[in-house]
Design an enzyme around this catalytic site. Structure first.
Site, PDB file in Angstrom:
ATOM      1  N   GLY A  40       0.863  -1.200   0.000  1.00 31.64           N
ATOM      2  CA  GLY A  40       0.000   0.000   0.000  1.00 31.64           C
ATOM      3  C   GLY A  40       0.885   1.230   0.000  1.00 31.64           C
ATOM      4  CB  ALA A  41       4.204   1.569  -1.427  1.00 27.53           C
ATOM      5  CG  LEU A  72      -3.158  -3.337   1.570  1.00 23.56           C
ATOM      6  CD1 LEU A  72      -3.877  -4.613   1.157  1.00 23.56           C
ATOM      7  CD2 LEU A  72      -2.657  -2.592   0.358  1.00 23.56           C
ATOM      8  CE1 TYR A  86     -11.580   4.851  11.084  1.00 25.42           C
ATOM      9  CE2 TYR A  86     -10.862   3.536  12.956  1.00 25.42           C
ATOM     10  CZ  TYR A  86     -10.674   3.980  11.669  1.00 25.42           C
ATOM     11  OH  TYR A  86      -9.603   3.522  10.949  1.00 25.42           O
TER      12      TYR A  86
HETATM   13  P1  NAI Z   1      -4.831   5.710   1.435  1.00 31.24           P
HETATM   14  O1  NAI Z   1      -6.121   5.511   0.749  1.00 31.24           O
HETATM   15  O2  NAI Z   1      -4.177   7.047   1.376  1.00 31.24           O
HETATM   16  O3  NAI Z   1      -3.748   4.635   0.937  1.00 31.24           O
HETATM   17  C1  NAI Z   1      -4.048   3.284   0.802  1.00 31.24           C
HETATM   18  C2  NAI Z   1      -3.032   2.619  -0.091  1.00 31.24           C
HETATM   19  O4  NAI Z   1      -3.409   1.255  -0.288  1.00 31.24           O
HETATM   20  C3  NAI Z   1      -2.925   3.246  -1.482  1.00 31.24           C
HETATM   21  O5  NAI Z   1      -1.574   3.300  -1.867  1.00 31.24           O
HETATM   22  C4  NAI Z   1      -3.704   2.254  -2.359  1.00 31.24           C
HETATM   23  O6  NAI Z   1      -3.276   2.255  -3.711  1.00 31.24           O
HETATM   24  C5  NAI Z   1      -3.312   0.947  -1.675  1.00 31.24           C
HETATM   25  N1  NAI Z   1      -4.226  -0.149  -1.996  1.00 31.24           N
HETATM   26  C6  NAI Z   1      -5.573  -0.205  -1.788  1.00 31.24           C
HETATM   27  N2  NAI Z   1      -6.053  -1.396  -2.199  1.00 31.24           N
HETATM   28  C7  NAI Z   1      -4.985  -2.103  -2.671  1.00 31.24           C
HETATM   29  C8  NAI Z   1      -4.826  -3.399  -3.214  1.00 31.24           C
HETATM   30  N3  NAI Z   1      -5.870  -4.234  -3.351  1.00 31.24           N
HETATM   31  N4  NAI Z   1      -3.583  -3.780  -3.585  1.00 31.24           N
HETATM   32  C9  NAI Z   1      -2.509  -2.968  -3.463  1.00 31.24           C
HETATM   33  N5  NAI Z   1      -2.603  -1.724  -2.927  1.00 31.24           N
HETATM   34  C10 NAI Z   1      -3.821  -1.310  -2.553  1.00 31.24           C
HETATM   35  O7  NAI Z   1      -5.088   5.257   2.929  1.00 31.24           O
HETATM   36  P2  NAI Z   1      -4.432   5.677   4.323  1.00 31.24           P
HETATM   37  O8  NAI Z   1      -5.338   6.642   4.978  1.00 31.24           O
HETATM   38  O9  NAI Z   1      -3.009   5.981   4.184  1.00 31.24           O
HETATM   39  O10 NAI Z   1      -4.617   4.301   5.118  1.00 31.24           O
HETATM   40  C11 NAI Z   1      -3.581   3.369   5.347  1.00 31.24           C
HETATM   41  C12 NAI Z   1      -3.806   2.730   6.695  1.00 31.24           C
HETATM   42  O11 NAI Z   1      -3.728   3.743   7.719  1.00 31.24           O
HETATM   43  C13 NAI Z   1      -5.193   2.086   6.825  1.00 31.24           C
HETATM   44  O12 NAI Z   1      -5.078   0.902   7.576  1.00 31.24           O
HETATM   45  C14 NAI Z   1      -5.984   3.129   7.620  1.00 31.24           C
HETATM   46  O13 NAI Z   1      -7.050   2.569   8.333  1.00 31.24           O
HETATM   47  C15 NAI Z   1      -4.868   3.634   8.537  1.00 31.24           C
HETATM   48  N6  NAI Z   1      -5.130   4.930   9.191  1.00 31.24           N
HETATM   49  C16 NAI Z   1      -5.567   6.024   8.463  1.00 31.24           C
HETATM   50  C17 NAI Z   1      -5.834   7.217   9.116  1.00 31.24           C
HETATM   51  C18 NAI Z   1      -6.317   8.424   8.370  1.00 31.24           C
HETATM   52  O14 NAI Z   1      -6.799   9.363   9.008  1.00 31.24           O
HETATM   53  N7  NAI Z   1      -6.199   8.474   7.082  1.00 31.24           N
HETATM   54  C19 NAI Z   1      -5.646   7.359  10.574  1.00 31.24           C
HETATM   55  C20 NAI Z   1      -5.082   6.194  11.208  1.00 31.24           C
HETATM   56  C21 NAI Z   1      -4.875   5.023  10.536  1.00 31.24           C
END
Ligand code: NAI
Length: 385
Positions: free
Chosen positions: A48-49, A139, A234
């Protein structure tokens, strides 16, 4: 062509390559201006980079620690008149900046949930690294497809009773009431399958079975807890059930793989593609940003992830600070009592008339647009691309 943002609900269907590149370079510059990470990992796999926390993790470990990084992304290149996804442009720029800095960076583009992509990644590790000593699992996906072709979707719903509270349309700054419905047992189960620890475990198992997991590897996945006002949808909602499973998985992994350290880091609420899809949360984030910026303790994804790796996971003392549940708390500034007291007081009085004074709507919208390479300073958005 001239590329403009096309926003549909909480996603933007276009992305600007120059803007994405500029925004990414600013993240790299931030990390380069910090102290290098002491004793960093050498060979890092980031699942998920291409966006959000995973991208910031990759940048921090590469440019803050000199790590070789292998990324897994699920992104589309540009085609005809359709722009590529922001994650595609981010990854292109990351790889070229890494090459300029003499850093190894390769990326596998495909569905991280699938066995094929796991096998492909393992082949690259065998060829280029031998083993990986750090695995970041970041992810955020709406659905998961299994190898047999069946799919399950995650939902953002409550678990016990439906929940009504304020929410905002950030584009119009209009505040309305939203009622989040209660999930069925099947929906809860499916959300856990998509966003829980099952696939994280599948990755670690695949790496271990292929003998490419360093015996002292560190792995980290990300979670969120937040204040009481978001708990029903949440922490205590369907996504919270998945996050509980993620924590259980971290314990299971440590007991299963001797020498492996598996952590869940609880990060700050930030504007990313996935958080903007959650009802109530964008209004909370806008108020939080206003309060944290006024108090001088606001952070973005890159500040959070640099701090996670430099001060927590690879800190010079060698002891990783966790709370009583074993969680790494990156939400410490967000959850500070004075910050939360002010956010809660603001929440009570905020409405469509005063929201622009009480909440950082402009900051929220800027961060949202920047995810797709728009509203980035010094980029000429009228130029032909
Ligand atoms: P994001 O949507 O910015 O990034 C997610 C990444 O996962 C993207 O690079 C996307 O291309 C990749 N991805 C999604 N499905 C995929 C698949 N099937 N195969 C390969 N890559 C895939 O999300 P974000 O916010 O960075 O979330 C990442 C983690 O951080 C999650 O577990 C989220 O719950 C957690 N998190 C997010 C917060 C926020 O406020 N945004 C707060 C605390 C935790």
């Amino acid at each position: 062509m001239v590329i403009k943002p096309k926003i549909r609900g909480f996603i933007c269907t276009t992305a600007h390559p120059v803007g994405c590149a500029e925004a990414l370079k600013r993240q790299i510059d931030y990390v380069k201006a910090q102290k290098p990470i002491e004793d960093p990992p050498k060979h890092v796999l980031v699942i998920g980079a291409s966006m959000g926390y995973g991208l910031a993790s990759r940048i921090s470990l590469a440019f803050g620690g000199g790590a070789s990084t292998l990324g897994v992304i699920y992104d589309k290149p540009p085609q005809g008149n359709r722009t590529g996804t922001a994650g595609w442009y981010n990854t292109e720029t990351f790889e070229s900046c890494a090459a300029d800095a003499g850093l190894y960076a390769k990326t596998v583009n495909g569905d991280a949930f699938s066995s094929d992509i796991k096998d492909m990644v393992i082949d690259v590790i065998k060829r280029d690294f031998e083993t990986v000593d750090c695995i970041v699992y970041s992810l955020a996906a709406p659905r998961r497809t299994y190898d047999d072709g069946t799919s399950v979707s995650s939902v953002l719903k409550t678990v016990d009773n439906e929940y009504t509270n304020k929410t905002i349309n950030p584009q119009t700054a209009e505040i309305t009431k939203v009622t989040v419905p209660t999930a069925t047992d099947e929906e809860i189960e499916n959300t856990v399958k998509v966003m829980g620890g099952e696939d994280w475990e599948a990755w670690i198992t695949a790496l271990s079975d292929a003998e490419v997991l360093d015996p002292k590897a560190v792995t980290v996945a990300y979670s969120y807890i937040g204040p009481e006002l978001t708990h029903p949808l949440y922490k205590d909602g369907t996504i919270g059930k998945a996050k509980e499973h993620l924590v259980e998985t971290s314990k299971k992994l440590e007991s299963q793989y001797d020498g492996l350290s598996a952590f869940v880091a609880v990060n700050k609420a930030l504007v990313t593609q996935s958080s903007s899809a959650i009802p109530v949360v964008p209004l909370y984030i806008s108020i939080l940003f206003r309060v944290m910026k006024e108090q001088g303790c606001h952070e973005g994804t890159i500040e959070q992830m640099y701090r996670l790796f430099a001060e927590k996971l690879y800190n010079p003392e060698g002891v990783i600070p966790t709370d009583e549940n074993g969680l790494i708390r990156m939400d410490d500034f967000e959850m500070a009592p004075d910050i939360q007291a002010e956010v809660a007081a603001t929440w009570e009085m905020v409405n469509s008339d005063n929201v622009r004074d009480l909440a950082d709507i402009d900051g929220y919208n800027h961060d949202f647009l920047e995810l797709f390479g728009f509203d980035v300073p010094y980029v000429d958005y009228d130029a032909e691309i």
